[in-house]
Design a protein around this motif. Structure first.
Motif, PDB file in Angstrom:
ATOM      1  N   VAL A   1     -47.524 -76.736  15.343  1.00  0.00           N
ATOM      2  CA  VAL A   1     -48.655 -77.657  15.455  1.00  0.00           C
ATOM      3  C   VAL A   1     -48.937 -77.903  16.927  1.00  0.00           C
ATOM      4  O   VAL A   1     -48.017 -78.182  17.706  1.00  0.00           O
ATOM      5  CB  VAL A   1     -48.354 -79.001  14.755  1.00  0.00           C
ATOM      6  N   GLY A   2     -50.206 -77.799  17.317  1.00  0.00           N
ATOM      7  CA  GLY A   2     -50.541 -78.065  18.714  1.00  0.00           C
ATOM      8  C   GLY A   2     -52.033 -78.055  18.945  1.00  0.00           C
ATOM      9  O   GLY A   2     -52.811 -77.566  18.116  1.00  0.00           O
ATOM     10  N   ASN A   3     -52.432 -78.607  20.080  1.00  0.00           N
ATOM     11  CA  ASN A   3     -53.821 -78.541  20.529  1.00  0.00           C
ATOM     12  C   ASN A   3     -53.926 -77.340  21.461  1.00  0.00           C
ATOM     13  O   ASN A   3     -53.268 -77.291  22.501  1.00  0.00           O
ATOM     14  CB  ASN A   3     -54.192 -79.834  21.262  1.00  0.00           C
ATOM     15  N   PHE A   4     -54.772 -76.373  21.110  1.00  0.00           N
ATOM     16  CA  PHE A   4     -54.779 -75.115  21.843  1.00  0.00           C
ATOM     17  C   PHE A   4     -55.762 -75.101  23.008  1.00  0.00           C
ATOM     18  O   PHE A   4     -56.028 -74.040  23.582  1.00  0.00           O
ATOM     19  CB  PHE A   4     -55.007 -73.964  20.867  1.00  0.00           C
ATOM     20  N   ALA A   5     -56.242 -76.293  23.377  1.00  0.00           N
ATOM     21  CA  ALA A   5     -56.865 -76.432  24.684  1.00  0.00           C
ATOM     22  C   ALA A   5     -55.777 -76.576  25.746  1.00  0.00           C
ATOM     23  O   ALA A   5     -56.061 -76.525  26.942  1.00  0.00           O
ATOM     24  CB  ALA A   5     -57.786 -77.650  24.706  1.00  0.00           C
ATOM     25  N   HIS A   6     -54.530 -76.740  25.291  1.00  0.00           N
ATOM     26  CA  HIS A   6     -53.387 -76.950  26.180  1.00  0.00           C
ATOM     27  C   HIS A   6     -52.653 -75.624  26.355  1.00  0.00           C
ATOM     28  O   HIS A   6     -52.061 -75.101  25.400  1.00  0.00           O
ATOM     29  CB  HIS A   6     -52.471 -77.995  25.551  1.00  0.00           C
ATOM     30  N   PRO A   7     -52.672 -75.025  27.557  1.00  0.00           N
ATOM     31  CA  PRO A   7     -52.099 -73.685  27.753  1.00  0.00           C
ATOM     32  C   PRO A   7     -50.657 -73.508  27.284  1.00  0.00           C
ATOM     33  O   PRO A   7     -50.324 -72.448  26.742  1.00  0.00           O
ATOM     34  CB  PRO A   7     -52.240 -73.468  29.266  1.00  0.00           C
ATOM     35  N   PRO A   8     -49.744 -74.494  27.465  1.00  0.00           N
ATOM     36  CA  PRO A   8     -48.380 -74.271  26.970  1.00  0.00           C
ATOM     37  C   PRO A   8     -48.315 -74.003  25.468  1.00  0.00           C
ATOM     38  O   PRO A   8     -47.436 -73.259  25.007  1.00  0.00           O
ATOM     39  CB  PRO A   8     -47.661 -75.577  27.336  1.00  0.00           C
ATOM     40  N   ASN A   9     -49.228 -74.586  24.696  1.00  0.00           N
ATOM     41  CA  ASN A   9     -49.231 -74.328  23.257  1.00  0.00           C
ATOM     42  C   ASN A   9     -49.702 -72.912  22.949  1.00  0.00           C
ATOM     43  O   ASN A   9     -49.179 -72.257  22.036  1.00  0.00           O
ATOM     44  CB  ASN A   9     -50.117 -75.350  22.542  1.00  0.00           C
ATOM     45  N   ILE A  10     -50.679 -72.431  23.692  1.00  0.00           N
ATOM     46  CA  ILE A  10     -51.135 -71.049  23.500  1.00  0.00           C
ATOM     47  C   ILE A  10     -49.998 -70.081  23.811  1.00  0.00           C
ATOM     48  O   ILE A  10     -49.726 -69.140  23.055  1.00  0.00           O
ATOM     49  CB  ILE A  10     -52.359 -70.754  24.389  1.00  0.00           C
ATOM     50  N   GLU A  11     -49.314 -70.316  24.927  1.00  0.00           N
ATOM     51  CA  GLU A  11     -48.201 -69.443  25.302  1.00  0.00           C
ATOM     52  C   GLU A  11     -47.113 -69.456  24.236  1.00  0.00           C
ATOM     53  O   GLU A  11     -46.511 -68.414  23.928  1.00  0.00           O
ATOM     54  CB  GLU A  11     -47.641 -69.903  26.656  1.00  0.00           C
TER      55      GLU A  11
ATOM     56  N   ARG B   1     -47.455 -70.577   9.860  1.00  0.00           N
ATOM     57  CA  ARG B   1     -48.730 -71.295   9.808  1.00  0.00           C
ATOM     58  C   ARG B   1     -48.963 -71.988  11.147  1.00  0.00           C
ATOM     59  O   ARG B   1     -48.100 -72.706  11.648  1.00  0.00           O
ATOM     60  CB  ARG B   1     -48.750 -72.326   8.680  1.00  0.00           C
ATOM     61  N   ILE B   2     -50.156 -71.766  11.691  1.00  0.00           N
ATOM     62  CA  ILE B   2     -50.537 -72.319  12.989  1.00  0.00           C
ATOM     63  C   ILE B   2     -51.630 -73.359  12.753  1.00  0.00           C
ATOM     64  O   ILE B   2     -52.708 -73.038  12.249  1.00  0.00           O
ATOM     65  CB  ILE B   2     -51.036 -71.211  13.926  1.00  0.00           C
ATOM     66  N   VAL B   3     -51.342 -74.611  13.106  1.00  0.00           N
ATOM     67  CA  VAL B   3     -52.256 -75.720  12.839  1.00  0.00           C
ATOM     68  C   VAL B   3     -52.630 -76.392  14.151  1.00  0.00           C
ATOM     69  O   VAL B   3     -51.754 -76.708  14.965  1.00  0.00           O
ATOM     70  CB  VAL B   3     -51.614 -76.752  11.888  1.00  0.00           C
ATOM     71  N   GLY B   4     -53.921 -76.618  14.361  1.00  0.00           N
ATOM     72  CA  GLY B   4     -54.369 -77.325  15.553  1.00  0.00           C
ATOM     73  C   GLY B   4     -55.756 -76.897  15.975  1.00  0.00           C
ATOM     74  O   GLY B   4     -56.246 -75.834  15.575  1.00  0.00           O
ATOM     75  N   VAL B   5     -56.390 -77.714  16.802  1.00  0.00           N
ATOM     76  CA  VAL B   5     -57.761 -77.445  17.225  1.00  0.00           C
ATOM     77  C   VAL B   5     -57.803 -76.341  18.272  1.00  0.00           C
ATOM     78  O   VAL B   5     -56.845 -76.100  18.996  1.00  0.00           O
ATOM     79  CB  VAL B   5     -58.426 -78.723  17.785  1.00  0.00           C
TER      80      VAL B   5
ATOM     81  N   MET C   1     -43.079 -84.745  27.676  1.00  0.00           N
ATOM     82  CA  MET C   1     -42.376 -84.747  26.397  1.00  0.00           C
ATOM     83  C   MET C   1     -43.333 -84.273  25.312  1.00  0.00           C
ATOM     84  O   MET C   1     -44.551 -84.414  25.441  1.00  0.00           O
ATOM     85  CB  MET C   1     -41.853 -86.150  26.076  1.00  0.00           C
ATOM     86  N   ARG C   2     -42.784 -83.726  24.235  1.00  0.00           N
ATOM     87  CA  ARG C   2     -43.596 -83.123  23.184  1.00  0.00           C
ATOM     88  C   ARG C   2     -43.716 -84.084  22.011  1.00  0.00           C
ATOM     89  O   ARG C   2     -42.793 -84.225  21.200  1.00  0.00           O
ATOM     90  CB  ARG C   2     -42.980 -81.799  22.737  1.00  0.00           C
ATOM     91  N   VAL C   3     -44.859 -84.750  21.932  1.00  0.00           N
ATOM     92  CA  VAL C   3     -45.064 -85.775  20.912  1.00  0.00           C
ATOM     93  C   VAL C   3     -44.925 -85.191  19.513  1.00  0.00           C
ATOM     94  O   VAL C   3     -44.313 -85.800  18.627  1.00  0.00           O
ATOM     95  CB  VAL C   3     -46.441 -86.438  21.093  1.00  0.00           C
ATOM     96  N   LYS C   4     -45.460 -84.009  19.292  1.00  0.00           N
ATOM     97  CA  LYS C   4     -45.415 -83.444  17.941  1.00  0.00           C
ATOM     98  C   LYS C   4     -43.995 -83.051  17.538  1.00  0.00           C
ATOM     99  O   LYS C   4     -43.659 -83.073  16.355  1.00  0.00           O
ATOM    100  CB  LYS C   4     -46.393 -82.281  17.831  1.00  0.00           C
TER     101      LYS C   4
END
Length: 416
Positions: free
Chosen positions: A231-241, A264-268, A311-314
């Motif tokens: 789960v992540g917001n993919f406007a955030h580069p670390p999540n894409i990586e 499963r990949i969930v996020g905007v 820190m990683r909230v999710k």
């Protein structure tokens, strides 16, 4: 106490990224004991601030933020190149809003806050608006810019690596300038302190970690089947990586030994090239109104982050919900967890894949680990201690604070 907060996006407890949720949770709790005003930027597709903040804050005002999405690809590249040529991070160039500066100055002089807190380094752009207002400024660095740029550059090659190095230097220059203009910097972890200290000059840095609000009911600790979740917001580069790493290196290893496993990949904002991989077991869900059902169904939650700070909230929310989590040390930064007790920890793709496989093959183990994670998170990750730490910090900045209870309030809640 009167506290003015400046934020680069709308704080929401159900926000699509961790920063939005973390800021909202802090502000809601501070409004229980203090007067709070909030000025924030908002992108064209973002929701407004949390309803609880609109109700509880003395004033909430929002202003349009220029986002990369409002420009074409060529326009974004031109803007980024121009910013780097000037020694300015591209992200800073896209956040400026003159109306916001005017509002900061106006609210400061009319509402008379005791403390002004900037959420994220981006808001340092607006410090000149406070030049003639004497209240102490606090900068909360939820994710240091220079350190994150350095991590990203290390994962690139060729011209992209050179651009990353220029971005790192631009962030160093910007963060050094901003931290020189505040009374204290708040970081989330010791790792962040180490990256910020060389740039902070004489400005002190305090560590105040994030909290989390555990869901009232634990999720299904064992989950269903062999579904893995990111789960992540993919406007955030670390999540894409992280997802690229999952798709290329970790999940194929899992799938080779567990053919019914799915990722499963969930996020905007998921990149388009992730689509069409259903045959390989990769399901891209995109944005969802509530991630809860996906957490409930997941057998294992994955967090293979290798760049970024804070820190990683999710991750914290998954632990608090009682889920089995497999993560890198970076994804667990700031959390005093132990491998095999509350989480499984791996550094390499092979280690992460093997830890995931072990949990998939033993539902009882992952269920027991999820229950231990929830018990630990409820005891250790509540918001009470972070809020108390902020209150102590504010008091330390105001040893001779006058009584401001008779000061006029701002003119209600509104938006610009």
């Amino acid at each position: 106490m009167r506290l003015l907060f400046l934020a680069p996006f709308a704080p929401r407890r159900d926000g699509t990224h961790g920063g939005s949720r973390a800021i909202a949770e802090l502000l809601v709790r501070l409004t229980e004991r203090h007067k709070v005003a909030l000025l924030h930027l908002r992108g064209p597709k973002e929701a407004s601030a949390d309803a609880a903040l609109l109700e509880r804050c003395d004033t909430v005002r929002e202003f349009a933020r220029t986002t990369p999405g409002t420009l074409g690809r060529f326009g974004r590249r031109v803007r980024a190149a121009g910013a780097l040529a000037r020694g300015t991070p591209a992200e800073i160039t896209g956040s400026a809003n003159e109306e916001f500066s005017v509002a900061v100055r106006d609210v400061a002089h009319r509402w008379r806050p005791d403390v002004v807190q900037l959420e994220y380094h981006l808001m340092g752009t607006y410090l000149p608006a406070l030049a003639d207002y004497p209240a102490p400024r606090v900068l909360r660095q939820l994710e240091p810019g220079a350190a994150t740029a350095r991590d990203r550059a290390a994962h690139r090659s060729g011209l992209a690596r050179l651009a990353g190095a220029l971005e790192e230097r631009a962030w160093e220059r910007f963060e050094r300038k901003v931290m020189a203009q505040v009374r204290v910097v708040v970081a989330l972890t010791d790792r962040d302190v180490a990256s910020l200290k060389p740039l902070a000059g004489g400005t002190p840095i305090e560590v105040i970690p994030l909290g989390v609000s555990p869901p009232p009911r634990a999720f299904n600790a064992a989950g269903e089947g062999a579904e893995l979740l990111f789960v992540g917001n993919f406007a955030h580069p670390p999540n894409i990586e992280s997802v690229e790493r999952l798709i290329r290196g970790i999940f194929p290893r899992v799938r080779a030994q567990c053919s019914d496993a799915v990722l499963r990949i969930v996020g905007v904002n998921p990149p388009a090239h992730w689509q069409g991989r259903e045959a390989a077991g990769v399901l891209v869900t995109g944005s969802v109104p509530d991630v809860g059902p996906f957490l409930d169904r997941a057998a294992v939650v994955l967090a293979p982050l290798s760049i970024g700070g804070g820190m990683r909230v999710k991750v914290m929310e998954a632990l608090a919900g009682g889920k089995a989590v497999v993560a890198t040390p970076l994804a667990l930064e700031g959390l005093k967890v132990e491998d095999g007790d509350q989480v499984r920890i791996g550094r390499t793709d092979e280690e992460l894949a093997q830890a995931t496989l072990e949990l998939l093959q033993h539902p009882d183990r992952r269920a027991a680990m999820g229950r231990r994670a929830r018990t630990w998170a409820i005891a250790e990750l509540g918001w009470e201690r972070p809020v108390a730490a902020f209150e102590r910090l504010y008091e330390s900045l105001l040893p001779n604070r006058p009584d401001t209870s008779a000061q006029p309030s701002a003119e209600g809640s509104g938006r610009c």
